[in-house]
Design a protein around this motif. Structure first.
Motif, PDB file in Angstrom:
ATOM      1  N   GLN A   1     -15.378  -3.276  47.430  1.00 44.72           N
ATOM      2  CA  GLN A   1     -16.658  -2.837  47.989  1.00 44.72           C
ATOM      3  C   GLN A   1     -17.321  -1.769  47.129  1.00 44.72           C
ATOM      4  O   GLN A   1     -18.550  -1.745  46.974  1.00 44.72           O
ATOM      5  CB  GLN A   1     -16.435  -2.311  49.406  1.00 44.72           C
ATOM      6  N   ASN A   2     -16.508  -0.914  46.524  1.00 46.15           N
ATOM      7  CA  ASN A   2     -17.047   0.177  45.707  1.00 46.15           C
ATOM      8  C   ASN A   2     -17.022  -0.117  44.211  1.00 46.15           C
ATOM      9  O   ASN A   2     -17.290   0.765  43.397  1.00 46.15           O
ATOM     10  CB  ASN A   2     -16.272   1.464  45.993  1.00 46.15           C
ATOM     11  N   GLY A   3     -16.702  -1.366  43.850  1.00 45.97           N
ATOM     12  CA  GLY A   3     -16.761  -1.784  42.455  1.00 45.97           C
ATOM     13  C   GLY A   3     -15.724  -1.166  41.553  1.00 45.97           C
ATOM     14  O   GLY A   3     -15.917  -1.104  40.332  1.00 45.97           O
TER      15      GLY A   3
ATOM     16  N   PRO B   1      -8.956  -2.600  36.577  1.00 49.85           N
ATOM     17  CA  PRO B   1      -9.953  -1.602  36.981  1.00 49.85           C
ATOM     18  C   PRO B   1     -11.267  -1.768  36.236  1.00 49.85           C
ATOM     19  O   PRO B   1     -11.299  -2.222  35.087  1.00 49.85           O
ATOM     20  CB  PRO B   1      -9.281  -0.275  36.609  1.00 49.85           C
ATOM     21  N   ASN B   2     -12.339  -1.400  36.916  1.00 51.09           N
ATOM     22  CA  ASN B   2     -13.641  -1.283  36.270  1.00 51.09           C
ATOM     23  C   ASN B   2     -13.847   0.191  35.908  1.00 51.09           C
ATOM     24  O   ASN B   2     -14.557   0.928  36.587  1.00 51.09           O
ATOM     25  CB  ASN B   2     -14.752  -1.767  37.205  1.00 51.09           C
ATOM     26  N   GLN B   3     -13.157   0.622  34.841  1.00 49.36           N
ATOM     27  CA  GLN B   3     -13.209   2.010  34.387  1.00 49.36           C
ATOM     28  C   GLN B   3     -12.831   3.002  35.495  1.00 49.36           C
ATOM     29  O   GLN B   3     -13.356   4.116  35.554  1.00 49.36           O
ATOM     30  CB  GLN B   3     -14.601   2.335  33.833  1.00 49.36           C
TER      31      GLN B   3
ATOM     32  N   ASP C   1      -9.206   7.768  41.173  1.00 43.98           N
ATOM     33  CA  ASP C   1     -10.408   7.215  41.806  1.00 43.98           C
ATOM     34  C   ASP C   1     -10.044   6.334  42.991  1.00 43.98           C
ATOM     35  O   ASP C   1     -10.720   6.349  44.030  1.00 43.98           O
ATOM     36  CB  ASP C   1     -11.218   6.397  40.799  1.00 43.98           C
ATOM     37  N   VAL C   2      -8.980   5.535  42.819  1.00 43.48           N
ATOM     38  CA  VAL C   2      -8.538   4.650  43.894  1.00 43.48           C
ATOM     39  C   VAL C   2      -8.096   5.467  45.107  1.00 43.48           C
ATOM     40  O   VAL C   2      -8.484   5.183  46.243  1.00 43.48           O
ATOM     41  CB  VAL C   2      -7.389   3.745  43.409  1.00 43.48           C
ATOM     42  N   MET C   3      -7.273   6.484  44.879  1.00 41.89           N
ATOM     43  CA  MET C   3      -6.804   7.318  45.988  1.00 41.89           C
ATOM     44  C   MET C   3      -7.970   7.985  46.709  1.00 41.89           C
ATOM     45  O   MET C   3      -7.998   8.059  47.946  1.00 41.89           O
ATOM     46  CB  MET C   3      -5.825   8.364  45.473  1.00 41.89           C
ATOM     47  N   GLN C   4      -8.952   8.449  45.948  1.00 41.10           N
ATOM     48  CA  GLN C   4     -10.107   9.087  46.567  1.00 41.10           C
ATOM     49  C   GLN C   4     -10.893   8.088  47.410  1.00 41.10           C
ATOM     50  O   GLN C   4     -11.362   8.409  48.513  1.00 41.10           O
ATOM     51  CB  GLN C   4     -11.012   9.702  45.493  1.00 41.10           C
TER      52      GLN C   4
ATOM     53  N   ARG D   1      -3.813  -2.373  33.809  1.00 43.24           N
ATOM     54  CA  ARG D   1      -3.892  -2.721  35.224  1.00 43.24           C
ATOM     55  C   ARG D   1      -3.664  -1.500  36.123  1.00 43.24           C
ATOM     56  O   ARG D   1      -3.018  -0.535  35.731  1.00 43.24           O
ATOM     57  CB  ARG D   1      -2.886  -3.811  35.591  1.00 43.24           C
ATOM     58  N   LEU D   2      -4.209  -1.605  37.323  1.00 43.16           N
ATOM     59  CA  LEU D   2      -3.862  -0.708  38.420  1.00 43.16           C
ATOM     60  C   LEU D   2      -3.014  -1.511  39.399  1.00 43.16           C
ATOM     61  O   LEU D   2      -3.413  -2.599  39.837  1.00 43.16           O
ATOM     62  CB  LEU D   2      -5.110  -0.193  39.129  1.00 43.16           C
TER      63      LEU D   2
END
Length: 336
Positions: free
Chosen positions: A165-167, A251-253, A258-261, A301-302
């Motif tokens: 959803q957040n790209g 990931p898209n940069q 960022d994921v945790m946030q 990868r993430l």
């Protein structure tokens, strides 16, 4: 208030788990439990753990009688058979939380392609609240039918949907690798579930054609508005309960931070979804409605890791959570 609850198909693991949770719910009372094969027996004869805790006789399914005595019914029947029963219950005036896949997907062709049956109530497909309050609370609140999520999809949708959803990740390249306990296969006798088959072994199944794959893709797209291309492979592990999903994304940069946030922002009001720093394990959430998930960076990868209890947040716990939303109770009531 007292919420009068009926359990249709009460002799399986999800029926038992629903009863176990409801017995601890201060506002709920199990008033009806049905079984086609064991009607007439005390429920404690089928589920000995209920001896001294629930004095109830299993009955045959009668939608009219059940609707007269129940405020809500948890329907634990298999796909196909469930939809017809849900239709009859709703027509007789009671609300239903359906554990099958009959109302989870967005359209009839998708359902009939993957489940191979003609849908008994096609008018309601795509018009039924999906039972994940983290995203569909408003729809669930006033619903007459709630489609309880699949167990594997729960462990994939919750970590993936906010990121898509957040790209933050590439939705065209996602791999979901999941392990589950043998209770996910149900209580009826099956060769693959025998102790000698599962003990000290782990095995993939449904490779490339498991029915939860379209549910994962469909719901992530419904939540995010972005099409998800997902490869899903389930495995049977030698444990009674639990699901651990390891999800490989590009990931898209975006970083792990960022994921945790993103997760923390999305689930800040959630009672049960908990982003954690440690690596989650099924033991950490066993017997609870809690979800633990984390992320690690690995080259390009993430890797997302999510642990749930397949019988709780993956089935009966989610149903009680949905019931709480439907009857304006705190979501954690009976689940803490």
């Amino acid at each position: 208030m007292t919420i009068r609850v009926g359990i249709v198909g009460a002799t399986g693991y999800t029926g038992l788990e629903a009863i176990r949770l409801l017995l601890s719910h201060p506002q709920a009372e199990v008033v009806v439990a049905t079984s086609r094969a064991d009607a007439g027996k005390p429920i404690a004869e089928v589920h000995p753990m209920l001896a001294g805790r629930l004095d109830l006789e299993l009955t045959q399914l009668d939608a009219s009688k059940i609707a007269q005595t129940c405020d809500v019914v948890m329907c634990c029947l298999p796909h196909g058979a469930s939809a017809q029963t849900v239709k009859e219950l709703v027509q007789h005036g009671t609300r239903v939380i359906d554990f099958s896949a009959d109302f989870r997907l967005s359209n009839v062709p998708l359902y009939e392609k993957w489940y191979g049956v003609t849908h008994p109530w096609p008018e309601r497909v795509g018009k039924t609240a999906y039972g994940m309050p983290e995203f569909f609370r408003d729809q669930i609140q006033d619903a007459d039918v709630v489609a309880n999520p699949g167990c594997y999809p729960t462990s994939a949708i919750l970590p993936l949907a906010p990121l898509v959803q957040n790209g933050l990740i590439d939705a065209s390249d996602v791999i979901v690798d999941s392990k589950t306990g043998v209770s996910g296969g149900g209580r009826s006798a099956k060769l693959a579930m025998l102790y000698c088959e599962t003990n000290e072994s782990i095995a993939a199944y449904g490779v490339g054609n498991h029915r939860h794959q379209p549910e994962i893709a469909d719901l992530v797209q419904r939540i995010s508005g972005t099409e998800l291309d997902v490869t899903f492979t389930p495995h049977l592990a030698p444990m009674s309960r639990g699901i651990l999903s390891t999800i490989y994304t590009k990931p898209n940069q975006a970083s792990a931070k960022d994921v945790m946030q993103c997760w923390q922002d999305t689930y800040s009001d959630s009672v049960f979804v908990t982003p954690v720093d440690h690596l989650p394990a099924t033991k950490h959430v066993a017997g609870t409605n809690f979800v633990q998930m984390t992320v690690r960076e690995a080259g390009k990868r993430l890797i997302l890791i999510c642990a749930i209890d397949n019988l709780a947040k993956g089935a009966s716990g989610a149903a009680v959570q949905n019931m709480n939303v439907m009857f304006d109770q705190p979501e954690s009531t009976g689940l803490s």
